[in-house]
Design a protein around this motif. Structure first.
Motif, mmCIF file in Angstrom:
data_model
loop_
_atom_site.group_PDB
_atom_site.id
_atom_site.type_symbol
_atom_site.label_atom_id
_atom_site.label_comp_id
_atom_site.label_asym_id
_atom_site.label_seq_id
_atom_site.Cartn_x
_atom_site.Cartn_y
_atom_site.Cartn_z
ATOM 1 N N GLU A 55 0.832 -1.212 0.000
ATOM 2 C CA GLU A 55 0.000 0.000 0.000
ATOM 3 C C GLU A 55 0.862 1.254 0.000
ATOM 4 O O GLU A 55 0.522 2.242 -0.660
ATOM 5 N N CYS A 56 1.956 1.226 0.742
ATOM 6 C CA CYS A 56 2.883 2.368 0.766
ATOM 7 C C CYS A 56 3.380 2.686 -0.639
ATOM 8 O O CYS A 56 3.483 3.856 -1.035
ATOM 9 N N ILE A 57 3.687 1.652 -1.381
ATOM 10 C CA ILE A 57 4.164 1.827 -2.756
ATOM 11 C C ILE A 57 3.043 2.349 -3.643
ATOM 12 O O ILE A 57 3.243 3.248 -4.469
ATOM 13 N N LYS A 58 1.845 1.836 -3.436
ATOM 14 C CA LYS A 58 0.693 2.257 -4.240
ATOM 15 C C LYS A 58 0.370 3.731 -4.040
ATOM 16 O O LYS A 58 0.115 4.457 -5.004
ATOM 17 N N VAL A 59 0.385 4.195 -2.796
ATOM 18 C CA VAL A 59 0.039 5.601 -2.523
ATOM 19 C C VAL A 59 1.228 6.537 -2.712
ATOM 20 O O VAL A 59 1.078 7.754 -2.675
ATOM 21 N N LYS A 60 2.417 5.966 -2.874
ATOM 22 C CA LYS A 60 3.638 6.738 -3.140
ATOM 23 C C LYS A 60 4.060 7.586 -1.942
ATOM 24 O O LYS A 60 4.379 8.774 -2.078
ATOM 25 N N THR A 61 4.076 6.962 -0.771
ATOM 26 C CA THR A 61 4.677 7.623 0.373
ATOM 27 C C THR A 61 6.172 7.766 0.114
ATOM 28 O O THR A 61 6.754 7.029 -0.677
ATOM 29 N N LYS A 62 6.815 8.753 0.757
ATOM 30 C CA LYS A 62 8.230 9.020 0.484
ATOM 31 C C LYS A 62 9.172 8.246 1.394
ATOM 32 O O LYS A 62 10.329 8.017 1.044
ATOM 33 N N ALA A 63 8.686 7.887 2.571
ATOM 34 C CA ALA A 63 9.549 7.192 3.532
ATOM 35 C C ALA A 63 8.713 6.298 4.423
ATOM 36 O O ALA A 63 7.563 6.610 4.735
ATOM 37 N N VAL A 64 9.322 5.188 4.843
ATOM 38 C CA VAL A 64 8.680 4.235 5.757
ATOM 39 C C VAL A 64 9.550 4.097 6.994
ATOM 40 O O VAL A 64 10.766 3.879 6.894
ATOM 41 N N ILE A 65 8.923 4.259 8.153
ATOM 42 C CA ILE A 65 9.593 4.007 9.427
ATOM 43 C C ILE A 65 9.002 2.712 9.972
ATOM 44 O O ILE A 65 7.834 2.662 10.343
ATOM 45 N N LEU A 66 9.807 1.669 9.995
ATOM 46 C CA LEU A 66 9.316 0.348 10.382
ATOM 47 C C LEU A 66 9.696 0.074 11.838
ATOM 48 O O LEU A 66 10.833 -0.312 12.152
ATOM 49 N N ILE A 67 8.734 0.339 12.711
ATOM 50 C CA ILE A 67 8.918 0.107 14.142
ATOM 51 C C ILE A 67 8.863 -1.394 14.449
ATOM 52 O O ILE A 67 9.539 -1.882 15.358
ATOM 53 N N SER A 68 8.080 -2.107 13.688
ATOM 54 C CA SER A 68 7.815 -3.529 13.939
ATOM 55 C C SER A 68 9.103 -4.343 14.054
ATOM 56 O O SER A 68 10.081 -4.107 13.339
ATOM 57 N N SER A 69 9.068 -5.328 14.945
ATOM 58 C CA SER A 69 10.155 -6.300 15.066
ATOM 59 C C SER A 69 9.669 -7.626 14.494
ATOM 60 O O SER A 69 8.553 -7.726 13.992
ATOM 61 N N GLY A 70 10.534 -8.642 14.572
ATOM 62 C CA GLY A 70 10.149 -9.954 14.067
ATOM 63 C C GLY A 70 10.726 -10.244 12.699
ATOM 64 O O GLY A 70 10.143 -11.026 11.925
ATOM 65 N N PHE A 71 11.876 -9.659 12.399
ATOM 66 C CA PHE A 71 12.481 -9.841 11.079
ATOM 67 C C PHE A 71 13.808 -10.597 11.211
ATOM 68 O O PHE A 71 13.838 -11.646 11.841
ATOM 69 N N SER A 123 14.067 -9.173 3.640
ATOM 70 C CA SER A 123 14.686 -8.990 2.327
ATOM 71 C C SER A 123 13.653 -8.621 1.266
ATOM 72 O O SER A 123 13.893 -7.746 0.424
ATOM 73 N N LYS A 124 12.486 -9.258 1.304
ATOM 74 C CA LYS A 124 11.423 -8.945 0.339
ATOM 75 C C LYS A 124 10.967 -7.502 0.488
ATOM 76 O O LYS A 124 10.767 -6.786 -0.510
ATOM 77 N N ILE A 125 10.809 -7.055 1.722
ATOM 78 C CA ILE A 125 10.357 -5.688 1.983
ATOM 79 C C ILE A 125 11.396 -4.672 1.518
ATOM 80 O O ILE A 125 11.066 -3.667 0.884
ATOM 81 N N VAL A 126 12.654 -4.953 1.824
ATOM 82 C CA VAL A 126 13.738 -4.065 1.412
ATOM 83 C C VAL A 126 13.774 -3.925 -0.109
ATOM 84 O O VAL A 126 13.892 -2.815 -0.654
ATOM 85 N N ASP A 127 13.657 -5.040 -0.809
ATOM 86 C CA ASP A 127 13.711 -5.018 -2.275
ATOM 87 C C ASP A 127 12.548 -4.216 -2.859
ATOM 88 O O ASP A 127 12.725 -3.440 -3.812
ATOM 89 N N LYS A 128 11.360 -4.402 -2.302
ATOM 90 C CA LYS A 128 10.187 -3.679 -2.813
ATOM 91 C C LYS A 128 10.332 -2.173 -2.623
ATOM 92 O O LYS A 128 10.051 -1.389 -3.542
ATOM 93 N N LEU A 129 10.768 -1.756 -1.445
ATOM 94 C CA LEU A 129 10.894 -0.322 -1.175
ATOM 95 C C LEU A 129 12.024 0.296 -1.985
ATOM 96 O O LEU A 129 11.903 1.428 -2.463
ATOM 97 N N ALA A 130 13.121 -0.439 -2.144
ATOM 98 C CA ALA A 130 14.240 0.080 -2.938
ATOM 99 C C ALA A 130 13.828 0.275 -4.392
ATOM 100 O O ALA A 130 14.172 1.283 -5.019
ATOM 101 N N ALA A 131 13.073 -0.670 -4.929
ATOM 102 C CA ALA A 131 12.616 -0.557 -6.316
ATOM 103 C C ALA A 131 11.685 0.629 -6.502
ATOM 104 O O ALA A 131 11.643 1.237 -7.575
ATOM 105 N N ALA A 132 10.953 0.991 -5.444
ATOM 106 C CA ALA A 132 10.020 2.124 -5.502
ATOM 107 C C ALA A 132 10.678 3.433 -5.070
ATOM 108 O O ALA A 132 10.022 4.477 -5.028
ATOM 109 N N ASN A 133 11.963 3.371 -4.721
ATOM 110 C CA ASN A 133 12.726 4.550 -4.293
ATOM 111 C C ASN A 133 12.111 5.197 -3.048
ATOM 112 O O ASN A 133 11.990 6.421 -2.952
ATOM 113 N N ILE A 134 11.720 4.359 -2.088
ATOM 114 C CA ILE A 134 11.140 4.825 -0.830
ATOM 115 C C ILE A 134 12.146 4.574 0.293
ATOM 116 O O ILE A 134 12.666 3.468 0.438
#
Length: 224
Positions: free
Chosen positions: A84-100, A112-123
């Protein structure tokens, strides 16, 4: 990597915002409300209102794209919200969540999947497992930690949230303040050398304090 998108932000979404004062999602939203000039979008499936702000059931339902989206939700729900972040084109994500990655191989794969998606979207990504970031001079407290931090000239870059809190306590008791602070967490997006470069070019910063448990790119750090 430009970090101005964090400090020039005018709007924030808090995914996992809660009316329960004991929850991290409540504290983050409460800290952000200290700046009356920010547009805030609490996001929670229950809807309603929190701290006087309308709650949206999904990030995609917010009227405009938030500059920064803060996620405080269980790890298993993070990937869908990242989409959804990629869809709405937010500029930055602060990931407080643990469990990675700190939890083992399955967590590392999800990270790794999350990192790749955000990097591809330049977020931009700060975290996961982060306390967030703050800048008292700009009245931005995108964190569930202390909000009574004095404005000052010390930039703090910490891989440990506990160490960051300890430093804040020491600075407050000594009557000194900070210009900006970063909680790196798992440090898979924004790293210490990115924060160091930002602090070096920040007019408010005169001293830089760094606490690391490892170095992500020794050569870059030494070059800076």
């Amino acid at each position: 990597m430009q970090l101005d998108n964090l400090f020039d932000a005018k709007s924030f979404a808090v995914v996992g915002a809660s009316s329960d004062e004991t929850k991290v999602g409540h504290q983050i939203l409460k800290n952000l409300t200290l700046n009356k000039n920010l547009t805030l979008y609490p996001v929670n499936l229950k809807g309603g209102t929190i701290l006087g702000h309308q709650v949206y059931t999904h990030l995609s339902k917010t009227p405009t794209a938030p500059d920064v989206t803060v996620l405080s939700i269980p790890a298993q729900f993070v990937e869908s919200v990242i989409d959804e972040c990629i869809k709405v084109k937010t500029k930055a994500v602060i990931l407080i969540s643990s469990g990675f990655a700190e939890m083992g191989e399955s967590g590392a794969q999800l990270q790794s999947k999350i990192v790749d998606k955000l990097a591809a979207a330049n977020i931009l990504l700060l975290g996961p497992n982060s306390m967030g970031y703050l800048s008292p001079h700009k009245e931005i407290f995108a964190t569930f930690g202390e909000s009574d931090v004095n404005s000052g000239s010390i930039a703090v870059i910490s891989q440990s949230g506990a160490m960051l809190s300890a430093l804040f306590d020491e600075y407050n008791s000594s009557g000194v303040g900070i210009s900006t602070a970063f909680s790196l967490g798992n440090r898979v997006g924004i790293a210490e050398h990115n924060c160091l470069e930002y602090a070096l070019n920040d007019d408010q910063t005169k001293v830089i304090a760094i606490y690391l448990e490892s170095v992500s790119d020794p050569q870059k750090l030494l070059n800076i």
